[in-house]
Scaffold this motif. Structure first.
Motif, PDB file in Angstrom:
ATOM      1  N   MET A 233       0.823  -1.195   0.000  1.00 29.07           N
ATOM      2  CA  MET A 233       0.000   0.000   0.000  1.00 29.07           C
ATOM      3  C   MET A 233       0.866   1.258   0.000  1.00 29.07           C
ATOM      4  N   LEU A 234       1.869   1.303   0.865  1.00 27.75           N
ATOM      5  CA  LEU A 234       2.725   2.476   0.959  1.00 27.75           C
ATOM      6  C   LEU A 234       3.553   2.668  -0.310  1.00 27.75           C
ATOM      7  N   GLU A 235       4.011   1.581  -0.895  1.00 29.26           N
ATOM      8  CA  GLU A 235       4.756   1.683  -2.157  1.00 29.26           C
ATOM      9  C   GLU A 235       3.865   2.262  -3.248  1.00 29.26           C
ATOM     10  N   ALA A 236       2.599   1.808  -3.292  1.00 29.64           N
ATOM     11  CA  ALA A 236       1.659   2.317  -4.293  1.00 29.64           C
ATOM     12  C   ALA A 236       1.424   3.811  -4.115  1.00 29.64           C
ATOM     13  N   ILE A 237       1.244   4.245  -2.876  1.00 29.68           N
ATOM     14  CA  ILE A 237       1.012   5.669  -2.605  1.00 29.68           C
ATOM     15  C   ILE A 237       2.236   6.497  -3.001  1.00 29.68           C
ATOM     16  N   HIS A 238       3.424   6.011  -2.674  1.00 28.02           N
ATOM     17  CA  HIS A 238       4.656   6.748  -2.991  1.00 28.02           C
ATOM     18  C   HIS A 238       4.838   6.927  -4.497  1.00 28.02           C
ATOM     19  N   LEU A 239       4.512   5.891  -5.290  1.00 27.34           N
ATOM     20  CA  LEU A 239       4.826   5.906  -6.726  1.00 27.34           C
ATOM     21  C   LEU A 239       3.667   6.352  -7.600  1.00 27.34           C
ATOM     22  N   GLU A 240       2.529   6.661  -6.995  1.00 32.29           N
ATOM     23  CA  GLU A 240       1.310   6.877  -7.772  1.00 32.29           C
ATOM     24  C   GLU A 240       1.419   8.009  -8.796  1.00 32.29           C
TER      25      GLU A 240
END
Length: 340
Positions: A172-179
């Motif tokens: 989830m955090l990786e997705a938010i960072h790279l969105e």
């Protein structure tokens, strides 16, 4: 919010505290100055919309985004699916929360962004900052950082539930960072978030949604090599759940094999498909076949049937290392092998 309740069912009780926290701290903020969702509650409405769309995208194509592991029991898959659903919704809710830092609040009253609510602050004026420090692109990093604060305030019920899972939090955090960046990694939550966010913006602007062509930068991880390295570590500390025949190491499934898949998932920070690992083991020449049932004659003379993966011993460790460890051998009997 009603749609989220319907789609999540019993899971919504764990999400509701996050919804309330988001509604409180995002009150009075736009999702953007004038591009999309520019009303006073634009940030909250956009976040709810993206969360809903993420669930829709997944539910329309579950097999693509969350394939079932080989031999995974229905109950185990259902638990994994519920965790995935919950973290999709949570990602949608929090993906833009960092945008609060883009704006400046002028008020004579006490106010701390991300902590207090503009709902409780009278005569406040919200304007976009001239500072180039936090912008619409890099605000995603702050969104991920703020998650820890929000989890502390709104996540107690979630933290104490079966839904809490560090692997899914990492995804989830990786997705938010790279969105907001034009790169893509092997993370289904990121794929869904990018699509849902684009659809939400396009509809708000009354424009057709076009899936952007993105530069693919997929994480290249040699799963087969990692599997063998982890297995090699097991042979140093335990004689349980594996056998040595002289030609093969036999990894007993599900006792050790499942543990190795779990360790790989923990190592890379996201769930890994068992089929994908076995495919790579075959492609890289570590084994010639998938999980098989074989008969093994133990040193005691007893014969038992086990489900195993036959790793070529010469590919796992050197002959010198095998001899130094003085590994005891078992006899692999000729038998009609069946898939478990």
């Amino acid at each position: 919010m009603l749609q989220l309740k319907i789609k999540l069912g019993r899971l919504y009780e764990y999400l509701e505290p996050f919804v309330k926290e988001l509604e409180k701290i995002s009150y009075g903020y736009k999702a953007s100055k004038d591009y999309h969702h520019a009303g006073e509650d634009g940030l909250f409405q956009h976040s709810i919309d993206v969360a809903n769309r993420m669930l829709d995208i997944f539910l329309e194509n579950e097999d693509k985004y969350l394939p079932r592991f080989e031999n995974e029991k229905t109950g185990a898959y259902q638990t994994r699916k519920e965790k995935f659903l919950f973290h999709l919704a949570l990602t949608g809710l929090l993906h833009d929360i960092g945008k609060i830092a883009i704006y400046q609040v002028e008020t004579a009253y006490y106010y701390v962004p991300f902590i207090t609510s503009l709902r409780d602050v009278k005569d406040s004026i919200v304007t976009e900052k001239e500072s180039k420090g936090i912008n619409y692109i890099n605000s995603t990093h702050l969104s991920g950082m703020v998650f820890g604060t929000i989890l502390e305030r709104a996540g107690r019920k979630y933290y104490e539930s079966f839904l809490y899972d560090f692997q899914f939090i990492t995804m989830m955090l990786e997705a938010i960072h790279l969105e907001h960046y034009k790169i893509m990694v092997d993370n289904p939550i990121l794929h869904i978030l990018k699509k849902a966010d684009g659809m939400s913006v396009a509809e708000e602007r009354n424009e057709p949604f076009v899936q952007p062509q993105e530069k693919h930068e997929v994480k290249e991880i040699d799963l087969a090599k990692l599997y063998v390295e982890l297995f090699n570590q097991w042979t140093r500390v335990s004689t349980n759940y594996w056998f040595y025949t002289g030609e093969y190491f036999l990894v007993v499934n599900p006792a050790l094999h499942k543990k190795l898949i779990e360790q790989i998932s923990q190592h890379i920070g996201q769930p890994v498909q068992e089929d994908r690992v076995i495919d790579e083991l075959i492609d890289k020449g570590y084994t010639e076949e998938r999980i098989k049932q074989v008969q093994i004659k133990l040193p005691s003379g007893k014969v038992h049937t086990f489900s195993v993966i036959k790793l070529k011993a010469s590919k796992v460790m050197s002959q010198e290392e095998i001899e130094n460890r003085r590994l005891s051998k078992v006899e692999l009997l000729e038998s009609e092998e069946k898939e478990p």
